[in-house]
Design an enzyme around this catalytic site. Structure first.
Site, short mmCIF file in Angstrom:
data_model
loop_
_atom_site.label_atom_id
_atom_site.label_comp_id
_atom_site.label_asym_id
_atom_site.label_seq_id
_atom_site.Cartn_x
_atom_site.Cartn_y
_atom_site.Cartn_z
N THR A 229 65.58 2.85 38.37
CA THR A 229 64.30 2.75 39.08
C THR A 229 63.32 1.94 38.22
O THR A 229 62.12 2.04 38.41
CB THR A 229 63.71 4.15 39.38
OG1 THR A 229 63.63 4.88 38.16
CG2 THR A 229 64.53 4.91 40.39
N ARG A 231 63.78 -1.88 36.36
CA ARG A 231 63.75 -3.28 36.74
C ARG A 231 65.19 -3.76 36.94
O ARG A 231 66.08 -3.43 36.14
CB ARG A 231 63.08 -4.15 35.66
CG ARG A 231 61.57 -4.04 35.63
CD ARG A 231 60.88 -4.59 36.88
NE ARG A 231 59.45 -4.45 36.88
CZ ARG A 231 58.77 -3.42 37.39
NH1 ARG A 231 59.41 -2.42 37.97
NH2 ARG A 231 57.45 -3.39 37.36
N GLU A 260 65.69 -9.27 43.65
CA GLU A 260 64.99 -8.61 44.78
C GLU A 260 63.79 -9.40 45.30
O GLU A 260 63.33 -9.18 46.41
CB GLU A 260 64.50 -7.21 44.36
CG GLU A 260 63.36 -7.24 43.35
CD GLU A 260 62.88 -5.85 42.92
OE1 GLU A 260 63.72 -5.00 42.58
OE2 GLU A 260 61.65 -5.63 42.95
N ALA A 294 59.88 3.53 44.53
CA ALA A 294 59.78 4.77 43.74
C ALA A 294 58.32 5.14 43.46
O ALA A 294 57.98 6.31 43.33
CB ALA A 294 60.56 4.61 42.44
P1 NAI Z 1 56.24 3.29 29.29
O1 NAI Z 1 55.67 2.06 28.71
O2 NAI Z 1 55.46 4.55 29.30
O3 NAI Z 1 57.64 3.63 28.60
C1 NAI Z 1 58.64 2.68 28.39
C2 NAI Z 1 59.53 3.19 27.27
O4 NAI Z 1 60.62 2.30 27.15
C3 NAI Z 1 58.82 3.24 25.92
O5 NAI Z 1 59.00 4.51 25.31
C4 NAI Z 1 59.48 2.15 25.13
O6 NAI Z 1 59.56 2.44 23.75
C5 NAI Z 1 60.85 2.11 25.77
N1 NAI Z 1 61.57 0.89 25.52
C6 NAI Z 1 61.08 -0.34 25.21
N2 NAI Z 1 62.09 -1.20 25.03
C7 NAI Z 1 63.23 -0.51 25.24
C8 NAI Z 1 64.60 -0.85 25.17
N3 NAI Z 1 65.00 -2.10 24.86
N4 NAI Z 1 65.51 0.11 25.42
C9 NAI Z 1 65.12 1.38 25.72
N5 NAI Z 1 63.84 1.76 25.77
C10 NAI Z 1 62.90 0.82 25.54
O7 NAI Z 1 56.67 2.88 30.78
P2 NAI Z 1 56.87 3.82 32.03
O8 NAI Z 1 55.57 4.02 32.72
O9 NAI Z 1 57.65 5.00 31.66
O10 NAI Z 1 57.73 2.87 32.98
C11 NAI Z 1 59.04 2.49 32.65
C12 NAI Z 1 59.46 1.37 33.56
O11 NAI Z 1 59.55 1.84 34.90
C13 NAI Z 1 58.42 0.22 33.66
O12 NAI Z 1 58.59 -0.70 32.61
C14 NAI Z 1 58.77 -0.40 34.99
O13 NAI Z 1 59.73 -1.41 34.78
C15 NAI Z 1 59.40 0.74 35.77
N6 NAI Z 1 58.59 1.14 36.92
C16 NAI Z 1 59.17 1.14 38.15
C17 NAI Z 1 58.47 1.53 39.26
C18 NAI Z 1 59.11 1.57 40.62
O14 NAI Z 1 58.41 1.72 41.62
N7 NAI Z 1 60.43 1.48 40.72
C19 NAI Z 1 57.06 1.91 39.17
C20 NAI Z 1 56.57 1.95 37.81
C21 NAI Z 1 57.31 1.56 36.73
#
Ligand code: NAI
Length: 326
Positions: A229, A231, A260, A294
């Site tokens: 959910t 990217r 997408e 999501a």
């Molecule tokens: P966040 O910024 O709070 O957390 C992201 C985490 O990923 C951080 O702890 C970071 O250290 C970690 N991270 C960075 N690079 C990484 C790597 N190479 N491997 C593993 N972990 C890594 O972001 P949040 O709010 O938790 O969102 C996560 C992702 O969810 C967003 O980047 C976005 O792509 C996706 N998203 C999808 C939505 C949807 O509707 N499907 C809506 C909102 C976000």
């Protein structure tokens, strides 16, 4: 009044922004078009643009925005992989909404897992046709299964708590682990080797493009469930399809897909989709695709509108930009 060009508008965006904009010195021009090289000219005469996940904010778009004297792009989402940040640096400010409802995405992820495991989408179709047979609908108890969570930010941590509520064992991978937490961190190799379910909750960056690929899938347990959910680009879709066909992968729940951009959020019913990988994935009985929905809860939409308007107001009023991306 500051004039905003709002791209990629859906009905629910207009409702939530219109409800709140009167508190700000902001006038919004809504466009259904996605922001890209062809549509950027709509922004001429504006003070800012508001964009979303499937807009294309590349060098040419940034150059045009700068030429129009626009100094800020307000993303009404958390992710910003569709913005050429390196190019934007020192030219235009990029703001975002870092967290609007981690619950919306984490709960949707669990929804995908429950639906896939217990075949709820298949049961729904069967009973609508008065087919009450249970053949092929067997799932497994989530209790005691190991879930590997990749990315322990806002969403990943909410998802971990949901999984703990189901008494699942949680392993996590994150290059920047949360300090002093009780999260059990391992490396990505161990996530692959030990997880019954792998769920992606990290941003898409250069380093993790196609994190799930032929090589990493080979290390996974047979029958692993993969949930994405975050990217689309985190998964090599062709490798995923291959893994599903060979039955190495037991199921996939996808709210995002790497190509997408021109497909999700549009109504393609009755039309031909040329992307053979996506159509093949959707045709499989153990794949559940949702169209990047999501985030779509009332609470998230309210927070997105409030934070985006607040971000723009901070910029126009010269206050510190707390949600500046670069
Ligand atoms: P966040 O910024 O709070 O957390 C992201 C985490 O990923 C951080 O702890 C970071 O250290 C970690 N991270 C960075 N690079 C990484 C790597 N190479 N491997 C593993 N972990 C890594 O972001 P949040 O709010 O938790 O969102 C996560 C992702 O969810 C967003 O980047 C976005 O792509 C996706 N998203 C999808 C939505 C949807 O509707 N499907 C809506 C909102 C976000």
């Amino acid at each position: 009044m500051h004039k905003i060009s709002f791209y990629n508008t859906k009905g629910y965006d207009k409702i939530s922004f219109d409800k709140r904009k009167s508190q700000y010195q902001i006038e919004i021009e809504y466009y259904k078009n996605k922001l890209n090289e062809k549509t950027v000219k709509l922004a001429e005469g504006s003070d800012a643009v508001v964009a979303f996940v499937n807009d294309t904010i590349n060098e040419k778009v940034i150059d045009k925005l700068c030429e129009y004297g626009i100094g800020v792009i307000a993303m009404r989402c958390a992710g910003f992989n569709n913005v050429d940040l390196a190019y934007a640096k020192d030219k235009i400010k990029v703001l975002r909404v870092p967290a609007y409802s981690p619950y919306s995405v984490a709960e949707h992820t669990m929804g995908l897992l429950l639906s896939l495991n217990r075949k709820l989408y298949r049961a729904y179709n069967r009973t609508r046709e008065f087919n009450f047979s249970l053949n092929g609908l067997t799932g497994f108890d989530l209790r005691g299964k190991t879930v590997g969570v990749v990315g322990t930010g806002n969403i990943g941590r909410v998802f971990i708590n949901i999984c703990k509520g189901f008494q699942m064992n949680v392993l996590a991978y994150d290059p920047y682990p949360v300090k002093d937490s009780d999260i059990h961190y391992v490396d990505f190799q161990e996530i692959c080797e030990k997880s019954d379910i792998i769920s992606l909750h990290c941003p898409l960056v250069k380093e993790n493009y196609h994190l799930v690929n032929e090589e990493t899938i080979a290390k996974m347990k047979k029958g692993v469930f993969i949930l994405n959910t975050s990217r689309g680009g985190l998964i090599d879709s062709e490798a995923l399809l291959k893994g599903l066909i060979s039955q190495k992968i037991g199921a996939a729940g996808l709210d995002v897909y790497e190509d997408e951009t021109d497909i999700f959020y549009e109504d393609y019913s009755g039309k031909i989709i040329e992307d053979g990988v996506l159509t093949r994935l959707i045709s499989l009985p153990n794949v559940f695709v949702t169209s990047h929905q999501a985030f779509l809860t009332n609470e998230a939409l309210a927070n997105i509108a409030e934070s985006t308007l607040e971000n723009l107001s901070d910029y126009f009023e010269g206050r510190p930009l707390k949600n500046l991306v670069q």
